[in-house]
Design a protein around this motif. Structure first.
Motif, mmCIF file in Angstrom:
data_model
loop_
_atom_site.group_PDB
_atom_site.id
_atom_site.type_symbol
_atom_site.label_atom_id
_atom_site.label_comp_id
_atom_site.label_asym_id
_atom_site.label_seq_id
_atom_site.Cartn_x
_atom_site.Cartn_y
_atom_site.Cartn_z
ATOM 1 N N THR A 67 -22.547 6.181 -27.619
ATOM 2 C CA THR A 67 -22.751 4.936 -28.364
ATOM 3 C C THR A 67 -24.001 4.246 -27.846
ATOM 4 O O THR A 67 -24.507 4.555 -26.759
ATOM 5 N N ASP A 68 -24.509 3.273 -28.617
ATOM 6 C CA ASP A 68 -25.682 2.523 -28.196
ATOM 7 C C ASP A 68 -25.277 1.225 -27.507
ATOM 8 O O ASP A 68 -24.092 0.991 -27.231
ATOM 9 N N LEU A 69 -26.235 0.363 -27.259
ATOM 10 C CA LEU A 69 -25.965 -0.878 -26.539
ATOM 11 C C LEU A 69 -25.095 -1.849 -27.323
ATOM 12 O O LEU A 69 -24.551 -2.800 -26.747
ATOM 13 N N LEU A 70 -24.968 -1.639 -28.626
ATOM 14 C CA LEU A 70 -24.101 -2.489 -29.443
ATOM 15 C C LEU A 70 -22.756 -1.830 -29.705
ATOM 16 O O LEU A 70 -21.957 -2.357 -30.486
ATOM 17 N N GLY A 71 -22.514 -0.680 -29.112
ATOM 18 C CA GLY A 71 -21.245 -0.002 -29.286
ATOM 19 C C GLY A 71 -21.129 0.796 -30.567
ATOM 20 O O GLY A 71 -20.031 1.243 -30.928
ATOM 21 N N ARG A 72 -22.232 1.023 -31.266
ATOM 22 C CA ARG A 72 -22.189 1.790 -32.512
ATOM 23 C C ARG A 72 -22.223 3.290 -32.206
ATOM 24 O O ARG A 72 -22.966 3.727 -31.328
ATOM 25 N N ASP A 73 -21.436 4.041 -32.949
ATOM 26 C CA ASP A 73 -21.329 5.479 -32.723
ATOM 27 C C ASP A 73 -22.638 6.174 -33.114
ATOM 28 O O ASP A 73 -23.109 6.036 -34.253
ATOM 29 N N ILE A 74 -23.228 6.916 -32.167
ATOM 30 C CA ILE A 74 -24.525 7.560 -32.405
ATOM 31 C C ILE A 74 -24.403 8.661 -33.455
ATOM 32 O O ILE A 74 -25.291 8.825 -34.309
ATOM 33 N N PHE A 222 -40.451 3.319 -37.257
ATOM 34 C CA PHE A 222 -40.575 3.135 -35.811
ATOM 35 C C PHE A 222 -41.456 1.931 -35.478
ATOM 36 O O PHE A 222 -41.185 1.213 -34.510
ATOM 37 N N ILE A 223 -42.505 1.707 -36.276
ATOM 38 C CA ILE A 223 -43.408 0.580 -35.995
ATOM 39 C C ILE A 223 -43.054 -0.655 -36.816
ATOM 40 O O ILE A 223 -43.804 -1.628 -36.811
ATOM 41 N N GLY A 224 -41.931 -0.611 -37.528
ATOM 42 C CA GLY A 224 -41.455 -1.794 -38.226
ATOM 43 C C GLY A 224 -41.933 -1.963 -39.648
ATOM 44 O O GLY A 224 -41.743 -3.025 -40.241
ATOM 45 N N LEU A 225 -42.547 -0.911 -40.237
ATOM 46 C CA LEU A 225 -43.037 -1.004 -41.604
ATOM 47 C C LEU A 225 -42.255 -0.104 -42.552
ATOM 48 O O LEU A 225 -42.677 0.104 -43.689
ATOM 49 N N GLY A 235 -36.198 6.291 -37.533
ATOM 50 C CA GLY A 235 -37.295 5.586 -36.868
ATOM 51 C C GLY A 235 -36.821 4.348 -36.134
ATOM 52 O O GLY A 235 -37.246 4.071 -35.007
ATOM 53 N N VAL A 236 -35.924 3.579 -36.760
ATOM 54 C CA VAL A 236 -35.382 2.380 -36.110
ATOM 55 C C VAL A 236 -34.562 2.769 -34.883
ATOM 56 O O VAL A 236 -34.650 2.132 -33.819
ATOM 57 N N MET A 237 -33.752 3.832 -35.003
ATOM 58 C CA MET A 237 -32.949 4.278 -33.866
ATOM 59 C C MET A 237 -33.838 4.722 -32.706
ATOM 60 O O MET A 237 -33.535 4.421 -31.534
ATOM 61 N N LEU A 238 -34.916 5.425 -32.988
ATOM 62 C CA LEU A 238 -35.815 5.854 -31.923
ATOM 63 C C LEU A 238 -36.534 4.668 -31.298
ATOM 64 O O LEU A 238 -36.759 4.643 -30.071
ATOM 65 N N ALA A 239 -36.900 3.683 -32.121
ATOM 66 C CA ALA A 239 -37.542 2.486 -31.570
ATOM 67 C C ALA A 239 -36.581 1.723 -30.661
ATOM 68 O O ALA A 239 -36.965 1.242 -29.586
ATOM 69 N N GLU A 240 -35.324 1.605 -31.084
ATOM 70 C CA GLU A 240 -34.333 0.903 -30.268
ATOM 71 C C GLU A 240 -34.013 1.663 -28.977
ATOM 72 O O GLU A 240 -33.623 1.059 -27.980
ATOM 73 N N SER A 241 -34.196 2.971 -29.001
ATOM 74 C CA SER A 241 -33.815 3.779 -27.834
ATOM 75 C C SER A 241 -34.830 3.698 -26.706
ATOM 76 O O SER A 241 -34.527 4.144 -25.584
ATOM 77 N N ALA A 247 -32.936 2.809 -19.058
ATOM 78 C CA ALA A 247 -31.688 2.528 -18.337
ATOM 79 C C ALA A 247 -30.861 3.784 -18.108
ATOM 80 O O ALA A 247 -29.735 3.700 -17.609
ATOM 81 N N GLY A 248 -31.404 4.952 -18.482
ATOM 82 C CA GLY A 248 -30.704 6.211 -18.262
ATOM 83 C C GLY A 248 -29.814 6.639 -19.407
ATOM 84 O O GLY A 248 -29.086 7.631 -19.277
ATOM 85 N N HIS A 249 -29.874 5.946 -20.542
ATOM 86 C CA HIS A 249 -29.036 6.301 -21.691
ATOM 87 C C HIS A 249 -29.791 7.299 -22.576
ATOM 88 O O HIS A 249 -30.225 6.979 -23.680
ATOM 89 N N TRP A 250 -29.932 8.534 -22.091
ATOM 90 C CA TRP A 250 -30.734 9.540 -22.779
ATOM 91 C C TRP A 250 -30.156 9.937 -24.131
ATOM 92 O O TRP A 250 -30.882 10.338 -25.040
ATOM 93 N N TRP A 251 -28.822 9.842 -24.272
ATOM 94 C CA TRP A 251 -28.173 10.308 -25.494
ATOM 95 C C TRP A 251 -28.517 9.464 -26.713
ATOM 96 O O TRP A 251 -28.359 9.905 -27.835
ATOM 97 N N VAL A 252 -28.990 8.246 -26.488
ATOM 98 C CA VAL A 252 -29.304 7.358 -27.613
ATOM 99 C C VAL A 252 -30.473 7.905 -28.427
ATOM 100 O O VAL A 252 -30.517 7.741 -29.649
#
Length: 285
Positions: A67-74, A222-225, A235-241, A247-252
């Motif tokens: 999961t990500d920092l908001l608890g959403r299933d990857i 990724f760049i917000g456009l 792209g948004v998921m990669l930007a958030e990751s 922080a070591g959360h490689w799976w995101v």
């Protein structure tokens, strides 16, 4: 003489079958495309919802990709994001292929039209590709529509040049000359003689454009456009990751990155196979 003394005969090389290979790649690509498009609507309700109790969990049975920092299933977000990317890629690649076809056929309308289309194609090929993508997406205000328009207006030149050359070769053939001698209009000739013969190049060109479309959609997001932030997007998921990897959360980042790469590579291979098949002698050269 013993069997051991008999000369070893080399096995004859198996004949290569590019048609079978292209068919196999096509079936894999279509199966993957169908699985992504069919699987996204079947996600359980709440699969994309925020869950504060499941923040930044590593892969486990309940969340196979974490999961990500908001608890959403990857896994759920990646599937929904790939479905969104595939839909955008299909629309953008289809629009770009249509632009290339129209310009390729327009080049056969006369010497002036041919010079105009040729000059426009060379101008588009000479412009920085991704910079032009960013400028068009920014001018369109970003979002899904901006991505589709940007990709459609920047990916047609190479296919247009191929279609223009093929259309000119067909236009110079004897049966086209006979049709024109019988009083057929240029539009009739383009629709009944040119367009049907360009189908292999159109299909191959569409399949080649498609992976570039989804990769550029991810880049713009990724760049917000790109796609709206509230929609799942690779792209948004990669930007958030980016900050989560620190922080070591490689799976995101692993799941969306690998999913995007897999889809792009499969369709890239399919496009190459179809392009070889549509070439001389069935693409064996």
């Amino acid at each position: 003489m013993s069997d051991a003394a008999e000369p070893i005969r080399a096995r004859p090389a198996r004949p290569r079958h590019p048609q079978r290979r292209a068919m196999r790649h096509g079936m894999i690509a279509l199966a993957l495309l169908g699985a992504v498009l069919a699987g996204a609507p079947l996600l359980p309700e709440g699969a994309l919802s925020v869950d504060a109790a499941a923040r930044a969990l590593a892969p486990r049975p309940a969340h196979p990709l974490g999961t990500d920092l908001l608890g959403r299933d990857i896994a759920a977000r990646t599937l929904a994001a790939l479905a969104q990317s595939v839909q955008v890629g299909l629309l953008a690649a289809g629009a770009s292929t249509l632009v290339a076809l129209v310009l390729g056929l327009a080049a056969t309308l006369g010497r002036a039209a041919d010079h105009l289309v040729g000059g426009l194609t060379e101008l588009a090929l000479g412009l920085p590709h991704f910079v032009l993508l960013i400028m068009i997406a920014f001018a369109m205000g970003g979002g899904t529509a901006g991505v589709i328009v940007a990709v459609a207006l920047t990916h047609w030149p190479r296919l247009s040049r191929v279609l223009r050359h093929e259309a000119q070769v067909i236009a110079a053939s004897d049966y086209v000359a006979i049709s024109r001698a019988l009083g057929r209009s240029r539009l009739w000739v383009a629709r009944h003689h040119l367009a049907p013969h360009l189908v292999p190049q159109i299909v191959a060109g569409f399949v080649v454009i498609f992976p570039h479309a989804i990769l550029h959609e991810a880049g713009l997001s990724f760049i917000g456009l790109g796609i709206e932030p509230h929609l799942p997007s690779i792209g948004v998921m990669l930007a958030e990751s980016l900050r989560e990897i620190m922080a070591g959360h490689w799976w995101v980042a692993a799941a969306p990155g690998l999913g995007l790469m897999l889809v792009a590579l499969i369709f890239e291979r399919l496009g190459e196979a179809l392009r070889r098949l549509s070439g001389p002698a069935g693409g064996t050269t």
